[in-house]
Design a protein around this motif. Structure first.
Motif, PDB file in Angstrom:
ATOM      1  N   ILE A  23       0.539  -1.398  -0.528  1.00 23.08           N
ATOM      2  CA  ILE A  23       0.314   0.112  -0.067  1.00 23.08           C
ATOM      3  C   ILE A  23       0.914   1.271   0.097  1.00 23.08           C
ATOM      4  N   PHE A  24       1.015   1.920  -1.042  1.00 26.45           N
ATOM      5  CA  PHE A  24       1.385   3.568  -1.319  1.00 26.45           C
ATOM      6  C   PHE A  24       0.828   4.567  -0.240  1.00 26.45           C
ATOM      7  N   PHE A  81      -6.971   3.522   8.660  1.00 27.72           N
ATOM      8  CA  PHE A  81      -6.721   1.789   9.001  1.00 27.72           C
ATOM      9  C   PHE A  81      -6.073   0.725   8.385  1.00 27.72           C
ATOM     10  N   PHE A  82      -5.404   1.425   7.531  1.00 27.51           N
ATOM     11  CA  PHE A  82      -4.323   0.024   6.220  1.00 27.51           C
ATOM     12  C   PHE A  82      -2.926   0.012   6.835  1.00 27.51           C
ATOM     13  N   SER A  83      -2.724   1.612   7.119  1.00 28.14           N
ATOM     14  CA  SER A  83      -1.612   2.448   8.395  1.00 28.14           C
ATOM     15  C   SER A  83      -1.743   1.734   9.599  1.00 28.14           C
ATOM     16  N   ASP A  84      -3.116   1.361  10.302  1.00 29.84           N
ATOM     17  CA  ASP A  84      -2.453   0.408  11.299  1.00 29.84           C
ATOM     18  C   ASP A  84      -3.217  -0.790  11.054  1.00 29.84           C
ATOM     19  N   LYS A 141       3.065  -3.494   5.788  1.00 30.85           N
ATOM     20  CA  LYS A 141       3.208  -3.144   3.665  1.00 30.85           C
ATOM     21  C   LYS A 141       2.353  -1.884   3.308  1.00 30.85           C
ATOM     22  N   PHE A 142       2.494  -0.746   4.489  1.00 27.35           N
ATOM     23  CA  PHE A 142       2.558   0.407   4.406  1.00 27.35           C
ATOM     24  C   PHE A 142       3.308   1.598   3.899  1.00 27.35           C
ATOM     25  N   PHE A 143       3.657   2.417   2.992  1.00 26.13           N
ATOM     26  CA  PHE A 143       4.439   2.782   2.838  1.00 26.13           C
ATOM     27  C   PHE A 143       4.568   4.213   2.194  1.00 26.13           C
TER      28      PHE A 143
END
Ligand code: AMP
Length: 192
Positions: A110-111, A158-161, A166-168
């Motif tokens: 995820i970017f 939410f995606f960051s948490d 996988k989060f950049f």
């Protein structure tokens, strides 16, 4: 390779997604582009869509979820995809994650494109002149940025948490080629 891009309008994520999709030979799935193609139909749905999009508001979750489900099931996505502009609401992200789960799909990366909103406004005014998009003017951009903060920012959080490995976060004020190199670097590192 299954990738999600987050970022406000004008952050350059569409440009980056196009380049990256070509490089990785996967589908660039821009919901904005798909909706704009639908506008050409001229039927009653497209008239409604045009009204919503040119005001800077979001199209209904039902329509977007349907579009995404159809696309993700298609052959075009067999090699992977970049989601650009979806999910944009919590309800869309719930739909996406349950779709992934029931189809045994795994999100790879995820970017999140970060940029100062002042730069966004300048870029969008410039793009309006070049591409003549009806939703690219300074009045509408305010609504689009507000929608981003209200609806999409919580989704990116939410995606960051929940996918922190996988989060950049990407500095979207950098040069196009520099950002592209950074995306490829992160992807290659993840494949080792
Ligand atoms: P974009 O090109 O991604 O900025 O999208 C242009 C417009 O299409 C947005 O301002 C919305 O009106 C609509 N749109 C695109 N993607 C979505 C989405 N995931 N959910 C709701 N509306 C969307």
């Amino acid at each position: 390779m299954k990738i999600v891009f987050f970022g406000p309008p004008g952050s350059g994520k569409g440009t980056q997604a196009k380049l990256l999709a070509k490089e990785l030979n996967i589908l660039h799935l821009s919901t904005g582009d798909i909706l704009r193609e639908k506008l050409i139909d001229g039927d009653s749905l497209s008239i409604k869509l045009k009204e919503i999009m040119s005001s800077g508001n979001l199209v209904s979750d039902e329509i977007l979820n349907q579009i995404i489900a159809n696309k993700l099931m298609s052959e075009e996505c067999s090699n992977g995809f970049i989601l650009d502009g979806y999910p944009r609401t919590i309800s869309q992200s719930e739909f996406l994650l349950s779709f992934f789960k029931s189809n045994n799909l795994i999100l790879d990366v995820i970017f999140n494109f970060k940029i100062d909103f002042k730069i966004v406004e300048e870029r969008i005014v410039l793009r309006a002149k070049k591409e003549q998009r009806s939703d690219d003017n300074i009045d509408v951009i305010k609504t689009r940025l507000d929608k981003y903060i209200e609806e999409t920012y919580p989704v990116s959080q939410f995606f960051s948490d929940n996918f922190s490995q996988k989060f950049f976060i990407i500095d979207a004020s950098e040069e196009v080629s520099k950002i592209q190199k950074e995306l490829m670097f992160i992807i290659k590192k993840g494949q080792k």
